[in-house]
Design an enzyme around this catalytic site. Structure first.
Site, PDB file in Angstrom:
ATOM      1  N   LYS A   1      -4.742 -13.721 -51.978  1.00 12.69           N
ATOM      2  CA  LYS A   1      -4.836 -12.735 -52.940  1.00 12.69           C
ATOM      3  C   LYS A   1      -5.498 -11.338 -52.366  1.00 12.69           C
ATOM      4  CE  LYS A   1      -6.089 -11.429 -57.699  1.00 12.69           C
ATOM      5  NZ  LYS A   1      -6.624 -12.025 -59.124  1.00 12.69           N
TER       6      LYS A   1
ATOM      7  N   ILE B   1      -7.160 -30.075 -54.168  1.00 12.54           N
ATOM      8  CA  ILE B   1      -7.411 -29.066 -55.074  1.00 12.54           C
ATOM      9  C   ILE B   1      -8.296 -28.110 -54.478  1.00 12.54           C
ATOM     10  CG2 ILE B   1      -8.961 -28.692 -56.989  1.00 12.54           C
ATOM     11  CD1 ILE B   1      -6.555 -30.601 -57.393  1.00 12.54           C
TER      12      ILE B   1
ATOM     13  N   GLY C   1     -16.339 -31.326 -43.884  1.00 10.31           N
ATOM     14  CA  GLY C   1     -16.189 -32.743 -43.594  1.00 10.31           C
ATOM     15  C   GLY C   1     -15.570 -33.217 -42.349  1.00 10.31           C
ATOM     16  N   GLY C   2     -14.463 -33.606 -41.966  1.00 16.14           N
ATOM     17  CA  GLY C   2     -13.912 -34.087 -40.803  1.00 16.14           C
ATOM     18  C   GLY C   2     -13.413 -33.040 -39.946  1.00 16.14           C
ATOM     19  N   THR C   3     -13.241 -31.734 -40.348  1.00 13.69           N
ATOM     20  CA  THR C   3     -13.079 -30.860 -39.580  1.00 13.69           C
ATOM     21  C   THR C   3     -14.443 -30.520 -38.774  1.00 13.69           C
ATOM     22  OG1 THR C   3     -11.229 -29.936 -40.906  1.00 13.69           O
ATOM     23  CG2 THR C   3     -12.158 -28.279 -39.154  1.00 13.69           C
TER      24      THR C   3
ATOM     25  N   ARG D   1      36.803 -39.584 -66.278  1.00 14.81           N
ATOM     26  CA  ARG D   1      37.561 -38.550 -65.317  1.00 14.81           C
ATOM     27  C   ARG D   1      36.617 -38.366 -64.188  1.00 14.81           C
ATOM     28  NH1 ARG D   1      37.277 -32.924 -68.850  1.00 14.81           N
ATOM     29  NH2 ARG D   1      35.189 -32.404 -68.141  1.00 14.81           N
TER      30      ARG D   1
ATOM     31  N   HIS E   1      38.059 -29.918 -44.659  1.00  9.71           N
ATOM     32  CA  HIS E   1      37.661 -28.984 -45.460  1.00  9.71           C
ATOM     33  C   HIS E   1      37.104 -29.354 -47.010  1.00  9.71           C
ATOM     34  CE1 HIS E   1      38.729 -25.692 -42.701  1.00  9.71           C
ATOM     35  NE2 HIS E   1      40.028 -26.051 -42.617  1.00  9.71           N
TER      36      HIS E   1
ATOM     37  N   ARG F   1     -14.719 -34.843 -53.280  1.00 16.01           N
ATOM     38  CA  ARG F   1     -13.631 -34.104 -54.234  1.00 16.01           C
ATOM     39  C   ARG F   1     -14.038 -32.485 -54.074  1.00 16.01           C
ATOM     40  NH1 ARG F   1     -10.703 -37.327 -58.899  1.00 16.01           N
ATOM     41  NH2 ARG F   1      -9.452 -38.591 -57.890  1.00 16.01           N
ATOM     42  N   VAL F   2     -15.635 -32.622 -54.505  1.00 16.45           N
ATOM     43  CA  VAL F   2     -15.990 -30.992 -54.566  1.00 16.45           C
ATOM     44  C   VAL F   2     -16.665 -30.728 -53.149  1.00 16.45           C
ATOM     45  CG1 VAL F   2     -17.338 -29.499 -55.809  1.00 16.45           C
ATOM     46  CG2 VAL F   2     -15.971 -31.239 -56.973  1.00 16.45           C
TER      47      VAL F   2
END
Length: 517
Positions: A134, A123, A31-33, A513, A273, A60-61
């Site tokens: 991993k 995503i 994409g943009g990169t 209280r 304090h 999106r994919v």
């Protein structure tokens, strides 16, 4: 070597890609990169050429494909993995440079819609990061532009990224993606106005600074900021002068600010304090300062001063002769700021929205050994409908004014806590005692020692919790105190009420209280 580059934050990415190209690294991008690299005339392969599948669903994919993730996850030392890659005609990817859609920046924008926020949930990016991390033994994965130089240096010097650095980068990835997911979950909780305590609690904060030390010099410490719009909080303040804030400075100043937010009229809070030591309200901020300082000229030494009006030159002339650690104001007169800046170590903070209330849905967290206790903040002061005069004599209008003033103060005094006030000025504070009569006696003794023997005559007393016995009333009477405010609720309330009636002291129950431990 092949690198996959797909970044939302494109700072430094062209320079990095040029260096990688010069090292003979083949670059895959999206994409943009990809567009930015091509504009810089840096050769790159579009992801769709690798996957054989076009980007779809408005982007999106893009990278969710076996040709990408097999190239990331294949263990080079595993012959079966490498044979499967060869059979599938898939090449390995050795370096991943990815940062995520700007979800934080999106939700911090004014007027952002849920649809905009959801569309900025990444995503593919987290999936690639996790796959690469991993398989850290074989893949270096960079999520932070600040690590670009470290990776480049090792590639230039050794032709590869060291295992130690890969492990460091792996750890950074999982910290980053966990914080990203926690931020999404917190946004959705707030969006749904869900006030329940979740079954598992994950929160994310961003580091403001490492600190020289913690509460004591042998303790390490850092300061973190909650992600989100926290106007009016200490994290939103701009430091105008002085040394870096310490752990204790931050803790004490936050406590002073919490108390200050209970007041709308011109008010000054001096704190030491974590406990208030001098609090006063007046028709103007200079008079409030004079009263707050006069309330305890001893404890204010090395303390914190916060105020909810412009700090004037008149105040600055007096403040310059007092040793203070921190001063916080919504604004400063120019001459006042110039004068106070002559004290090089004095930390001067400007907080324009100093009077904004705290978010009543915010959490108060306390770490215990092996766990965490969580509650909503103590955002209430009292229930008006529960305010009840329980003695034969009702407070006068002036006494009631001072009672409500003292009640605001005692809410922020460590338990067991007592606050004495007169003319909207604290005259004695007894914090953190193990029984209530000691706190009462301490507050009376402090008033006599720090102001004069007449300071408690005609004053009022506020107690953060009920009186278990009538001994506090006895001590109050001996000091000349004329009215008391307390929650009520003791099985021996009647003893204190009778004692008040005997001495002509007015007593008001709040029905609420304010323990503060």
């Amino acid at each position: 070597m092949r690198a996959l580059i797909s970044v939302s934050d494109k700072s430094g990415i062209v320079e990095l890609a040029k260096e990688l190209k010069d090292l003979g690294v083949e670059i895959i991008s999206t994409g943009g990169t990809y567009k930015k690299l091509k504009e810089a005339q840096i050769p790159a392969i579009e992801v769709s050429e690798i996957t054989g599948f076009p980007e779809c669903l408005d982007g999106r994919v893009k990278t969710l494909h076996p040709a990408i993730h097999a190239g990331l996850l294949a263990m080079r030392s595993n012959p079966s993995h490498m044979k499967q890659l060869a059979d599938l005609n898939i090449e390995t990817i050795d370096l991943v440079i990815v940062n995520l859609y700007p979800f934080k920046e999106t939700i911090l924008k004014d007027g952002v819609t849920r649809a905009e926020a959801v569309e900025n949930i990444d995503i593919g990016g987290p999936t690639m990061l996790r796959s690469a991390a991993k398989n850290y033994q074989d893949v270096a994965v960079v999520v932070d532009p600040r690590d670009y130089d470290k990776v480049l240096t090792e590639l230039k010097e050794h032709g590869e990224v060291s295992l130690d650095t890969k492990l460091y980068l792996m750890h950074k990835v999982f910290m980053h993606t966990s914080a990203y997911d926690a931020m999404i979950a917190e946004y959705l909780k707030n969006e749904r106005n869900d006030k329940s305590f979740p079954e598992s609690l994950t929160m994310t904060f961003e580091k403001v600074q490492d600190m020289r030390y913690g509460e004591n010099p042998h303790q390490a410490a850092a300061f973190y900021r909650e992600i989100g719009k926290r106007k009016g909080s200490l994290t939103d303040a701009v430091q105008l002068n002085g040394k870096e804030l310490s752990f204790n400075n931050i803790n004490d100043t936050n406590g002073a600010l919490e108390l200050l937010k209970e007041f709308t009229e011109p008010t000054v809070v001096a704190c030491k304090h974590g406990n208030p030591c001098g609090v006063a309200s007046a028709d103007n901020i200079y008079e409030a300062w004079k009263k707050a300082y006069a309330a305890d000229k001893v404890s204010i030494f090395g303390g914190i001063v916060v105020l909810n009006r412009t700090l004037t030159y008149e105040m600055a002339e007096e403040m310059k002769d007092v040793f203070l650690e921190v001063v916080v104001a919504p604004s400063y007169e120019e001459k006042a700021l110039d004068l106070l800046k002559l004290k090089k170590n004095l930390r001067l903070l400007q907080l324009p929205d100093i009077d904004l209330p705290q978010d009543e849905n915010a959490y108060d967290l306390k770490k215990v050994n092996g766990g965490l206790i969580v509650q909503t903040i103590d955002s209430k002061l009292l229930h008006d409908e529960d305010l009840k005069v329980v003695t034969d004599r009702s407070p006068s209008d002036k006494e009631m004014e001072d009672l409500l003033f003292a009640w605001r103060v005692v809410k922020y005094v460590k338990s067991n806590g007592i606050a004495l006030a007169k003319n909207k000025q604290t005259v004695g504070i007894g914090p953190g005692q193990v029984n209530r009569v000691w706190a009462t006696r301490q507050s009376i003794e402090h008033a006599a020692e720090l102001i004069d023997n007449e300071a408690t005559k005609g004053a009022v007393l506020a107690s953060d919790a009920f009186f278990p016995f009538d001994d506090c009333v006895e001590a109050a009477h001996q000091a000349g105190i004329t009215a008391i405010i307390q929650p009520g609720g003791s099985i021996r309330d009647e003893d204190s009420i009778k004692k008040c009636n005997e001495y002509g002291i007015a007593m008001v129950f709040t029905g609420m209280r304010h323990f503060k431990h």
